[in-house]
Design a protein around this motif. Structure first.
Motif, PDB file in Angstrom:
ATOM      1  N   MET A   1       0.843  -1.190   0.000  1.00  0.00           N
ATOM      2  CA  MET A   1       0.000   0.000   0.000  1.00  0.00           C
ATOM      3  C   MET A   1       0.882   1.245   0.000  1.00  0.00           C
ATOM      4  O   MET A   1       1.719   1.414   0.888  1.00  0.00           O
ATOM      5  CB  MET A   1      -0.895   0.010   1.255  1.00  0.00           C
ATOM      6  CG  MET A   1      -1.789   1.227   1.405  1.00  0.00           C
ATOM      7  SD  MET A   1      -3.278   1.104   0.417  1.00  0.00           S
ATOM      8  CE  MET A   1      -4.107   2.620   0.877  1.00  0.00           C
ATOM      9  N   PRO A   2       0.775   2.109  -1.022  1.00  0.00           N
ATOM     10  CA  PRO A   2       1.585   3.314  -1.045  1.00  0.00           C
ATOM     11  C   PRO A   2       1.344   4.174   0.191  1.00  0.00           C
ATOM     12  O   PRO A   2       0.252   4.186   0.764  1.00  0.00           O
ATOM     13  CB  PRO A   2       1.101   4.024  -2.314  1.00  0.00           C
ATOM     14  CG  PRO A   2       0.478   2.963  -3.147  1.00  0.00           C
ATOM     15  CD  PRO A   2      -0.099   1.982  -2.191  1.00  0.00           C
ATOM     16  N   GLU A   3       2.376   4.910   0.592  1.00  0.00           N
ATOM     17  CA  GLU A   3       2.242   5.799   1.735  1.00  0.00           C
ATOM     18  C   GLU A   3       1.245   6.895   1.407  1.00  0.00           C
ATOM     19  O   GLU A   3       1.224   7.442   0.303  1.00  0.00           O
ATOM     20  CB  GLU A   3       3.604   6.410   2.055  1.00  0.00           C
ATOM     21  CG  GLU A   3       3.610   7.258   3.308  1.00  0.00           C
ATOM     22  CD  GLU A   3       4.999   7.740   3.657  1.00  0.00           C
ATOM     23  OE1 GLU A   3       5.118   8.701   4.429  1.00  0.00           O
ATOM     24  OE2 GLU A   3       5.974   7.136   3.148  1.00  0.00           O
ATOM     25  N   LYS A   4       0.398   7.244   2.374  1.00  0.00           N
ATOM     26  CA  LYS A   4      -0.632   8.256   2.134  1.00  0.00           C
ATOM     27  C   LYS A   4      -0.018   9.652   2.067  1.00  0.00           C
ATOM     28  O   LYS A   4       0.963   9.963   2.753  1.00  0.00           O
ATOM     29  CB  LYS A   4      -1.683   8.206   3.240  1.00  0.00           C
ATOM     30  CG  LYS A   4      -2.533   6.951   3.220  1.00  0.00           C
ATOM     31  CD  LYS A   4      -3.715   7.074   4.176  1.00  0.00           C
ATOM     32  CE  LYS A   4      -4.640   5.866   4.058  1.00  0.00           C
ATOM     33  NZ  LYS A   4      -5.896   6.037   4.805  1.00  0.00           N
ATOM     34  N   ALA A   5      -0.622  10.495   1.236  1.00  0.00           N
ATOM     35  CA  ALA A   5      -0.229  11.898   1.200  1.00  0.00           C
ATOM     36  C   ALA A   5      -0.595  12.547   2.533  1.00  0.00           C
ATOM     37  O   ALA A   5      -1.627  12.224   3.133  1.00  0.00           O
ATOM     38  CB  ALA A   5      -0.927  12.613   0.052  1.00  0.00           C
ATOM     39  N   ARG A   6       0.247  13.467   2.983  1.00  0.00           N
ATOM     40  CA  ARG A   6       0.033  14.153   4.256  1.00  0.00           C
ATOM     41  C   ARG A   6      -0.460  15.565   3.959  1.00  0.00           C
ATOM     42  O   ARG A   6       0.280  16.385   3.411  1.00  0.00           O
ATOM     43  CB  ARG A   6       1.322  14.167   5.073  1.00  0.00           C
ATOM     44  CG  ARG A   6       1.785  12.759   5.472  1.00  0.00           C
ATOM     45  CD  ARG A   6       3.152  12.773   6.128  1.00  0.00           C
ATOM     46  NE  ARG A   6       3.172  13.543   7.365  1.00  0.00           N
ATOM     47  CZ  ARG A   6       2.791  13.068   8.559  1.00  0.00           C
ATOM     48  NH1 ARG A   6       2.360  11.814   8.669  1.00  0.00           N
ATOM     49  NH2 ARG A   6       2.854  13.825   9.631  1.00  0.00           N
ATOM     50  N   VAL A   7      -1.714  15.820   4.291  1.00  0.00           N
ATOM     51  CA  VAL A   7      -2.383  17.055   3.890  1.00  0.00           C
ATOM     52  C   VAL A   7      -2.511  17.998   5.077  1.00  0.00           C
ATOM     53  O   VAL A   7      -2.918  17.601   6.174  1.00  0.00           O
ATOM     54  CB  VAL A   7      -3.779  16.759   3.300  1.00  0.00           C
ATOM     55  CG1 VAL A   7      -4.518  18.052   2.979  1.00  0.00           C
ATOM     56  CG2 VAL A   7      -3.643  15.888   2.051  1.00  0.00           C
ATOM     57  N   LEU A  22     -11.644  15.639   6.201  1.00  0.00           N
ATOM     58  CA  LEU A  22     -11.206  14.819   7.330  1.00  0.00           C
ATOM     59  C   LEU A  22     -11.985  13.515   7.399  1.00  0.00           C
ATOM     60  O   LEU A  22     -11.395  12.431   7.513  1.00  0.00           O
ATOM     61  CB  LEU A  22     -11.373  15.610   8.624  1.00  0.00           C
ATOM     62  CG  LEU A  22     -11.189  14.836   9.938  1.00  0.00           C
ATOM     63  CD1 LEU A  22      -9.805  14.225  10.012  1.00  0.00           C
ATOM     64  CD2 LEU A  22     -11.439  15.750  11.122  1.00  0.00           C
ATOM     65  N   TYR A  23     -13.303  13.588   7.325  1.00  0.00           N
ATOM     66  CA  TYR A  23     -14.097  12.367   7.463  1.00  0.00           C
ATOM     67  C   TYR A  23     -13.917  11.448   6.253  1.00  0.00           C
ATOM     68  O   TYR A  23     -13.919  10.224   6.389  1.00  0.00           O
ATOM     69  CB  TYR A  23     -15.561  12.715   7.695  1.00  0.00           C
ATOM     70  CG  TYR A  23     -15.769  13.454   9.009  1.00  0.00           C
ATOM     71  CD1 TYR A  23     -15.156  13.000  10.176  1.00  0.00           C
ATOM     72  CD2 TYR A  23     -16.530  14.611   9.077  1.00  0.00           C
ATOM     73  CE1 TYR A  23     -15.313  13.677  11.378  1.00  0.00           C
ATOM     74  CE2 TYR A  23     -16.689  15.298  10.272  1.00  0.00           C
ATOM     75  CZ  TYR A  23     -16.071  14.820  11.418  1.00  0.00           C
ATOM     76  OH  TYR A  23     -16.217  15.492  12.602  1.00  0.00           O
ATOM     77  N   ALA A  24     -13.712  12.037   5.069  1.00  0.00           N
ATOM     78  CA  ALA A  24     -13.416  11.204   3.899  1.00  0.00           C
ATOM     79  C   ALA A  24     -12.081  10.491   4.067  1.00  0.00           C
ATOM     80  O   ALA A  24     -11.902   9.364   3.600  1.00  0.00           O
ATOM     81  CB  ALA A  24     -13.405  12.060   2.636  1.00  0.00           C
ATOM     82  N   SER A  25     -11.142  11.135   4.753  1.00  0.00           N
ATOM     83  CA  SER A  25      -9.819  10.524   4.927  1.00  0.00           C
ATOM     84  C   SER A  25      -9.861   9.286   5.803  1.00  0.00           C
ATOM     85  O   SER A  25      -8.929   8.480   5.800  1.00  0.00           O
ATOM     86  CB  SER A  25      -8.842  11.540   5.533  1.00  0.00           C
ATOM     87  OG  SER A  25      -9.086  11.742   6.921  1.00  0.00           O
ATOM     88  N   ARG A  26     -10.939   9.110   6.554  1.00  0.00           N
ATOM     89  CA  ARG A  26     -11.065   7.948   7.428  1.00  0.00           C
ATOM     90  C   ARG A  26     -11.526   6.697   6.669  1.00  0.00           C
ATOM     91  O   ARG A  26     -11.542   5.600   7.233  1.00  0.00           O
ATOM     92  CB  ARG A  26     -12.061   8.264   8.551  1.00  0.00           C
ATOM     93  CG  ARG A  26     -11.659   9.494   9.397  1.00  0.00           C
ATOM     94  CD  ARG A  26     -10.728   9.117  10.525  1.00  0.00           C
ATOM     95  NE  ARG A  26     -10.163  10.251  11.231  1.00  0.00           N
ATOM     96  CZ  ARG A  26     -10.752  10.927  12.212  1.00  0.00           C
ATOM     97  NH1 ARG A  26     -11.980  10.604  12.592  1.00  0.00           N
ATOM     98  NH2 ARG A  26     -10.139  11.932  12.807  1.00  0.00           N
ATOM     99  N   LEU A  27     -11.933   6.868   5.423  1.00  0.00           N
ATOM    100  CA  LEU A  27     -12.325   5.715   4.615  1.00  0.00           C
ATOM    101  C   LEU A  27     -11.084   4.896   4.272  1.00  0.00           C
ATOM    102  O   LEU A  27     -10.009   5.450   4.027  1.00  0.00           O
ATOM    103  CB  LEU A  27     -13.035   6.167   3.346  1.00  0.00           C
ATOM    104  CG  LEU A  27     -14.326   6.968   3.550  1.00  0.00           C
ATOM    105  CD1 LEU A  27     -14.864   7.466   2.213  1.00  0.00           C
ATOM    106  CD2 LEU A  27     -15.375   6.138   4.270  1.00  0.00           C
ATOM    107  N   GLY A  28     -11.232   3.603   4.225  1.00  0.00           N
ATOM    108  CA  GLY A  28     -10.086   2.722   4.086  1.00  0.00           C
ATOM    109  C   GLY A  28      -9.273   2.920   2.829  1.00  0.00           C
ATOM    110  O   GLY A  28      -8.063   2.716   2.828  1.00  0.00           O
TER     111      GLY A  28
END
Length: 312
Positions: A1-7, A22-28
Motif C-alpha cells: 500500500m503506497p504511503e498516504k499523502a500528508r495534507v 477529514l471524514y473522507a480521509s477515514r475511509l479505508g
C-alpha cells in the motif's frame, strides 16, 4: 500500500470543507490523511472540531503582521508536520508570492462558483444579479492570481426561481463537500496512476538512442531499432494486479539477486522470468534514478553492437 499523502488544511472559520476532507480521509481506500489544520484566527471553530478528532492544530492571528512573515510561520508549521499537500478550505486570506512558490503544484483551493466566472467575494449575489440558471463550485490549483490556476473539478447546481444568496450558499456547500474529497484524492495520486507512470517510463525509454515503442505481448514495449525489446510497461497484465516495469537483465542470477535484496519492489514476472527479466513495481514510490540506470543497462544488453558502445 503506497504511503498516504500528508495534507495540511488552512481554514479561517468553522471549517465545514475541512471536516468533509477529514471524514473522507477515514475511509479505508482514501490516499491522503489530514495531519494539520491551521487557521489565521486562533478562535476559528474549525480548530476545535479538528482537535476533537485528534488532528494537530495551529492558530495564529495575522493581524499586525506582514503577509510574507505570517505565511512563513504557516509554512514552517506545515513543514514541521511533514505536509506534502495543502488544501485551502475557506481560508479568507490572500497568500504571499513566497507561500505560493513554496507549495507550487501542491496547493489546492475551493471556490463557490463555476470559475472563471465570479472570482473573489459575494459570488452568490453575483450569480443572481447575472440571471444565471446554474452555479456551483470549483477546485483549482493555487497560483499567484486570485481564484486562478488549472481547474481540477467542478460541481454544478441549478439556480431556482426563489433563490437568495443564502439558499444558494447552502446548496453549493453541499456540492463542495462531495467534490473536494474526490478531487483531492485524485490529485494526490496523479503521479502514481498507470497513465502517469507509463508517461514517465516512456520518457526514459525513448530518450535512449534508436529506441522505439510498439505493443507486444499485450503491453507497451520498448525496443532498440535493429535490436531487441529491453523494457515493457504492464498494468494488471495477466490479472496480477501489479503496475510494473519489466526490464531485461544480464541473467537469472542478477534477477534473483535483485529480488533477494528487496522482494517488495522486485519480482519475477510471469513468462518473462526464465528469459532473464525482472519486474519493478511502480506504485510505491519508484526510485526513478535507479530505474533510469537499470533501463540504460537493459538497452545495452539488447542493442546491436554498433549502438551498444554509444555513450548514454
Amino acid at each position: 500500500m503506497p504511503e498516504k499523502a500528508r495534507v495540511g488544511v488552512l481554514i479561517s472559520g468553522r471549517g465545514s470543507n475541512m471536516a468533509a476532507l477529514l471524514y473522507a480521509s477515514r475511509l479505508g481506500d482514501c490516499p491522503y490523511e489530514i495531519v494539520l489544520v491551521a487557521a489565521n484566527d486562533p478562535q476559528a471553530p474549525g480548530l476545535k472540531l479538528a482537535a476533537g478528532e485528534g488532528i494537530a492544530t495551529f492558530g495564529l492571528s495575522h493581524l499586525g503582521m506582514k503577509r510574507a512573515a505570517f505565511d512563513a510561520i504557516i509554512t514552517a508549521e506545515l513543514e514541521r508536520a511533514g505536509v506534502t499537500h495543502v488544501a485551502l478550505a475557506g481560508y479568507m486570506r490572500l497568500l504571499s508570492p513566497e507561500f505560493v512558490a513554496h507549495w507550487q503544484g501542491r496547493c489546492l483551493n475551493i471556490h463557490p462558483s463555476l470559475l472563471p466566472k465570479h472570482k473573489g467575494l459575494h459570488t452568490h449575489q453575483a450569480v443572481l444579479d447575472a440571471g444565471e440558471t446554474e452555479t456551483g463550485c470549483t477546485i483549482h490549483i493555487v497560483t499567484p492570481e486570485l481564484d486562478d490556476g488549472p481547474i481540477l473539478g467542478q460541481a454544478r447546481i441549478a439556480v431556482l426561481p426563489r433563490d437568495t444568496p443564502e439558499t444558494l450558499a447552502t446548496r453549493v456547500q453541499y456540492a463542495e463537500h462531495q467534490l473536494y474529497p474526490r478531487v483531492l484524492a485524485d490529485f494526490v495520486t496523479a503521479n502514481t496512476r498507470p497513465e502517469a507512470l507509463l508517461a514517465r517510463v516512456r520518457e526514459l525509454a525513448l530518450a535512449l538512442p534508436a529506441a522505439a515503442e510498439k505493443r507486444s505481448h499485450g503491453s507497451p514495449g520498448f525496443y532498440v531499432e535493429g535490436g531487441k525489446f529491453f523494457a515493457y510497461f504492464t498494468d494488471n497484465h495477466h490479472g496480477d494486479g501489479i503496475t510494473a516495469l519489466l526490464l531485461k537483465v544480464s541473467g537469472l542470477d542478477e534477477a534473483a539477486m535483485l529480488i533477494e535484496q528487496d522482494d517488495s519492489r522486485y519480482f519475477r514476472p510471469k513468462y518473462f522470468g526464465p528469459a532473464g527479466w525482472v519486474g519493478i513495481k511502480l506504485t510505491d514510490g519508484p526510485d526513478w534514478a535507479a530505474i533510469e540506470a537499470m533501463m540504460a543497462a537493459a538497452w545495452r544488453l539488447c542493442a546491436p553492437k554498433r549502438l551498444a558502445m554509444l555513450p548514454i
